[in-house]
Motif scaffolding. Structure first.
Motif, PDB file in Angstrom:
ATOM      1  N   SER A 137     -33.957 -23.923 -21.260  1.00  0.00           N
ATOM      2  CA  SER A 137     -33.673 -22.885 -20.263  1.00  0.00           C
ATOM      3  C   SER A 137     -34.756 -22.768 -19.194  1.00  0.00           C
ATOM      4  O   SER A 137     -34.455 -22.511 -18.040  1.00  0.00           O
ATOM      5  N   ASP A 138     -36.010 -23.034 -19.576  1.00  0.00           N
ATOM      6  CA  ASP A 138     -37.069 -22.900 -18.583  1.00  0.00           C
ATOM      7  C   ASP A 138     -37.094 -24.073 -17.618  1.00  0.00           C
ATOM      8  O   ASP A 138     -37.702 -24.017 -16.559  1.00  0.00           O
ATOM      9  N   GLN A 139     -36.393 -25.196 -17.993  1.00  0.00           N
ATOM     10  CA  GLN A 139     -36.406 -26.334 -17.082  1.00  0.00           C
ATOM     11  C   GLN A 139     -35.275 -26.278 -16.064  1.00  0.00           C
ATOM     12  O   GLN A 139     -35.336 -26.894 -15.022  1.00  0.00           O
TER      13      GLN A 139
ATOM     14  N   GLN B  10     -39.981 -31.214  -5.542  1.00  0.00           N
ATOM     15  CA  GLN B  10     -40.385 -30.554  -6.778  1.00  0.00           C
ATOM     16  C   GLN B  10     -39.259 -30.639  -7.807  1.00  0.00           C
ATOM     17  O   GLN B  10     -39.469 -30.950  -8.974  1.00  0.00           O
ATOM     18  N   TRP B  11     -38.073 -30.355  -7.333  1.00  0.00           N
ATOM     19  CA  TRP B  11     -36.873 -30.374  -8.185  1.00  0.00           C
ATOM     20  C   TRP B  11     -36.637 -31.765  -8.746  1.00  0.00           C
ATOM     21  O   TRP B  11     -36.384 -31.953  -9.931  1.00  0.00           O
ATOM     22  N   GLU B  12     -36.771 -32.778  -7.894  1.00  0.00           N
ATOM     23  CA  GLU B  12     -36.494 -34.136  -8.359  1.00  0.00           C
ATOM     24  C   GLU B  12     -37.485 -34.609  -9.412  1.00  0.00           C
ATOM     25  O   GLU B  12     -37.209 -35.554 -10.143  1.00  0.00           O
ATOM     26  N   ASN B  13     -38.667 -33.947  -9.472  1.00  0.00           N
ATOM     27  CA  ASN B  13     -39.640 -34.340 -10.482  1.00  0.00           C
ATOM     28  C   ASN B  13     -39.526 -33.538 -11.770  1.00  0.00           C
ATOM     29  O   ASN B  13     -40.279 -33.758 -12.704  1.00  0.00           O
ATOM     30  N   SER B  14     -38.572 -32.618 -11.806  1.00  0.00           N
ATOM     31  CA  SER B  14     -38.478 -31.765 -12.985  1.00  0.00           C
ATOM     32  C   SER B  14     -37.561 -32.367 -14.046  1.00  0.00           C
ATOM     33  O   SER B  14     -36.789 -33.287 -13.769  1.00  0.00           O
ATOM     34  N   GLU B  15     -37.659 -31.831 -15.254  1.00  0.00           N
ATOM     35  CA  GLU B  15     -36.807 -32.339 -16.329  1.00  0.00           C
ATOM     36  C   GLU B  15     -35.358 -31.912 -16.154  1.00  0.00           C
ATOM     37  O   GLU B  15     -34.441 -32.623 -16.545  1.00  0.00           O
TER      38      GLU B  15
ATOM     39  N   TRP C 120     -29.509 -33.209 -14.888  1.00  0.00           N
ATOM     40  CA  TRP C 120     -28.415 -33.261 -13.917  1.00  0.00           C
ATOM     41  C   TRP C 120     -28.001 -34.684 -13.577  1.00  0.00           C
ATOM     42  O   TRP C 120     -26.843 -34.960 -13.303  1.00  0.00           O
ATOM     43  N   GLN C 121     -28.966 -35.596 -13.609  1.00  0.00           N
ATOM     44  CA  GLN C 121     -28.629 -37.002 -13.370  1.00  0.00           C
ATOM     45  C   GLN C 121     -27.643 -37.482 -14.431  1.00  0.00           C
ATOM     46  O   GLN C 121     -26.702 -38.214 -14.144  1.00  0.00           O
TER      47      GLN C 121
END
Lengths: 302, 166
Positions: free
Chosen positions: A2-4, A26-31, A36-37
C-alpha cells in the motif's frame, strides 16, 4: 504494497499524461510503477491485434456494393413509381442477405467434382443439388444440400451444410453427407463435425457416422473415401426402397416395386452393370425383376 | 448530399475510425470477431445514411450505431465469450514457474476487468490499450471529461482489489 502504490488521483493524472517531468521520473523509479508495468503487460496480452484496415475495408465495401450505391437509388426514386421503388427495396434486401451464392446440380447417373469459392472441394453424387452461400458479415460458409456429397473442407470459417433433415457444421475436415428427402446420413473421415439432427446435437470424430436407424449413438466406420466416388454404392441395413432409389439414380431407370420400406438390405452394387445389380439384390431379397423396356423395371415378390 | 457519400471520404473515415471503434466494441463484448462484425455493420449503416451524416458527425454516429448493434446482440444473447487469452505461451527467458505466475495474474486481472461495469471497463481500456486521453475519450463517447475521470477512478478501485493490502 500500500505504501508503494500512489492514490487514485495520482494514478489518474499519470494515465492522462498530466504528470510533470519530475513527478514522472520519481514514479517510474518506484516499485508501484513496476507493478503497473505488470498490469499493463497482462492487459496488452488480451488486446486485439491491429486491424488490417485495407482488407477489412474492401470486405465492407463489397458488402455495401451489393446493397447499391445511394446515388443511383435516388435517381430511380425520382423517376420511377413507388411500386418499383418497393421492388428495388426488396431486391436490396435480397442482395444484402445473400452477398454471393452459387448453385451446382447433377442429373441421374452423373457425378460432379467442384471447387468451392473458398478453396474447399466437393463431389456430388447423382441427382444432387448444392448451393454455396458466403456471407461477408458473419464469416460463415453456408451450403444447402439436397442429395449426397462428399466434402473436403479447407480450414477456416465455420462451414455449415443444411439439409432437409439436419445440419452439419465443421471447421475443416473431410466428411460425407447424405440428405435426400427420404434419407439422412453423415460420416466423418477426418477431423470433427457437429451434426444437428432432429433437435439433437452429435459430435462426430474421424471414423464415426450417424444414421437414422441407430439414432442415439454414432456408428464406427473405416471408410477413407466414400465408395460412391469410386463407382460403388454401399448399404448397411438400409430400407430396401432407398436402395432401389439409388439404383434408379445411378442407372437412370424407373423401377416399380411393391412397398419394401420394412425390409432392409446390406450389400453393394457397382455403377456399371444394371442387370447384374438387379440380379444380386433381387436374389438376396427373394424378389424377381423384369424389364418392361430399356428404362423401366418391374420388381415383384417371388 | 453530404461528403460522406463520396467514396474517398468514406474510405478515409474507415481508415481513421475503424480500429478504435472495433476496440471499443471489443471492450464491451469481449469477443474480437463479434466486435469486428459489428464495426463493419456500423460502417454499412453509415453508408446507408451518408446523406444525413456529414463527415464531422460520422464518429458520433458510428459509436452510437455500434453500441446499439451491440445491445441488440446482447438482447438476443449471441455473445458468449469474454476476453479469452489470445496468447498462452510467450517467448522469453522466463522460467516456467514465472510464466505460470504471470498467467495466473493475467487471469485474475482480466476477471476483475470483466466484472467492472461496462462503462468503467470501456473507459479504462480505451485509455490503457488505445492510449487515449480523457479528453479524447470524452469526445468520442460524447460525455464530459469529469464523467471519464469518475469512471476511471472506479476502474482503479476495482484494480486495487487485486492487492488486498492497498
Amino acid at each position: 504494497m500500500s505504501d508503494q502504490m500512489p492514490n487514485n488521483q495520482f494514478l489518474s493524472r499519470w494515465m492522462n499524461g498530466e504528470l510533470d517531468p519530475e513527478e514522472q521520473q520519481q514514479w517510474e523509479n518506484s516499485e508501484g510503477y513496476q507493478q503497473w508495468q505488470k498490469i499493463q503487460e497482462a492487459l496488452q496480452n488480451r488486446a486485439l491485434p491491429s486491424l488490417d484496415k485495407e482488407s477489412v475495408y474492401s470486405a465492407t465495401k463489397t458488402a455495401i456494393d451489393n446493397i447499391k450505391s445511394p446515388s443511383s437509388f435516388v435517381r430511380k426514386r425520382i423517376y420511377w413509381t413507388s411500386g418499383i421503388a418497393a421492388a428495388i427495396l426488396l431486391a436490396l434486401a435480397f442482395f444484402f442477405f445473400s452477398p454471393s451464392s452459387q448453385t451446382w446440380s447433377t442429373p441421374v447417373v452423373e457425378q460432379l467434382n467442384i471447387a468451392l469459392p473458398d478453396g474447399s472441394e466437393a463431389i456430388l453424387n447423382a441427382e444432387t443439388q448444392l448451393s454455396y452461400h458466403s456471407s461477408l458479415l458473419n464469416n460463415k460458409r453456408v451450403l444447402k444440400l439436397d442429395g449426397e456429397a462428399f466434402f473436403d473442407v479447407k480450414t477456416g470459417d465455420p462451414f455449415i451444410v443444411n439439409t432437409a433433415h439436419g445440419t452439419v457444421e465443421v471447421l475443416g475436415t473431410r466428411f460425407n453427407v447424405k440428405g435426400r428427402k427420404e434419407a439422412f446420413e453423415v460420416y466423418c473421415i477426418e477431423g470433427k463435425v457437429a451434426v444437428n439432427y432432429r433437435g439433437k446435437e452429435y459430435i462426430l470424430t474421424a471414423g464415426q457416422g450417424i444414421h437414422p436407424l441407430d439414432q442415439d449413438k454414432p456408428y464406427r466406420h473405416t471408410t477413407q473415401t466414400p465408395s460412391w466416388t469410386q463407382g460403388i454404392s454401399l448399404f448397411q441395413n438400409t430400407p430396401l426402397d432407398q436402395v432401389f432409389d439409388e439404383v434408379e439414380r445411378q442407372f437412370d431407370v424407373n423401377i416399380k416395386h411393391p412397398d419394401l420400406s420394412n425390409r432392409r438390405y446390406s450389400g453393394r452394387f457397382s455403377h456399371d452393370n444394371l442387370d447384374y445389380t438387379l440380379t444380386i439384390i433381387c436374389g438376396a431379397m427373394n424378389l424377381s425383376y423384369n424389364f418392361e423396356d430399356e428404362k423401366h423395371v418391374i420388381i415383384e415378390d417371388k | 448530399m453530404s461528403k460522406t457519400c463520396q467514396e474517398s471520404t468514406f474510405q478515409q473515415l474507415f481508415i481513421e475510425l475503424s480500429e478504435r471503434l472495433r476496440n471499443y466494441l471489443y471492450y464491451h463484448c469481449g469477443n474480437g470477431e463479434t466486435a469486428e462484425d459489428i464495426m463493419q455493420d456500423a460502417f454499412i449503416k453509415l453508408w446507408e445514411h451518408c446523406k444525413k451524416v456529414p463527415p464531422e458527425k460520422a464518429k458520433a454516429f458510428l459509436y452510437r450505431v455500434g453500441h446499439n448493434l451491440f445491445l441488440d446482440i446482447v438482447k438476443h444473447k449471441k455473445v458468449v465469450q469474454k476476453f479469452e487469452a489470445i496468447r498462452t505461451e510467450r517467448p522469453g527467458p522466463d522460467t516456467p514457474q514465472f510464466q505460470i505466475e504471470q498467467q495466473e495474474f493475467e487471469e485474475r486481472l482480466w476477471k476483475v476487468v470483466s466484472n467492472m461495469t461496462e462503462k468503467n471497463r470501456v473507459v479504462f481500456l480505451m485509455n490503457r490499450l488505445d492510449g487515449m486521453t480523457y479528453a479524447q475519450i470524452a469526445d468520442t463517447l460524447d460525455i464530459g471529461v469529469k464523467a471519464v475521470e469518475k469512471r476511471m477512478q472506479k476502474a482503479l478501485e476495482a484494480i486495487r482489489t487485486l492487492y488486498p493490502k492497498f
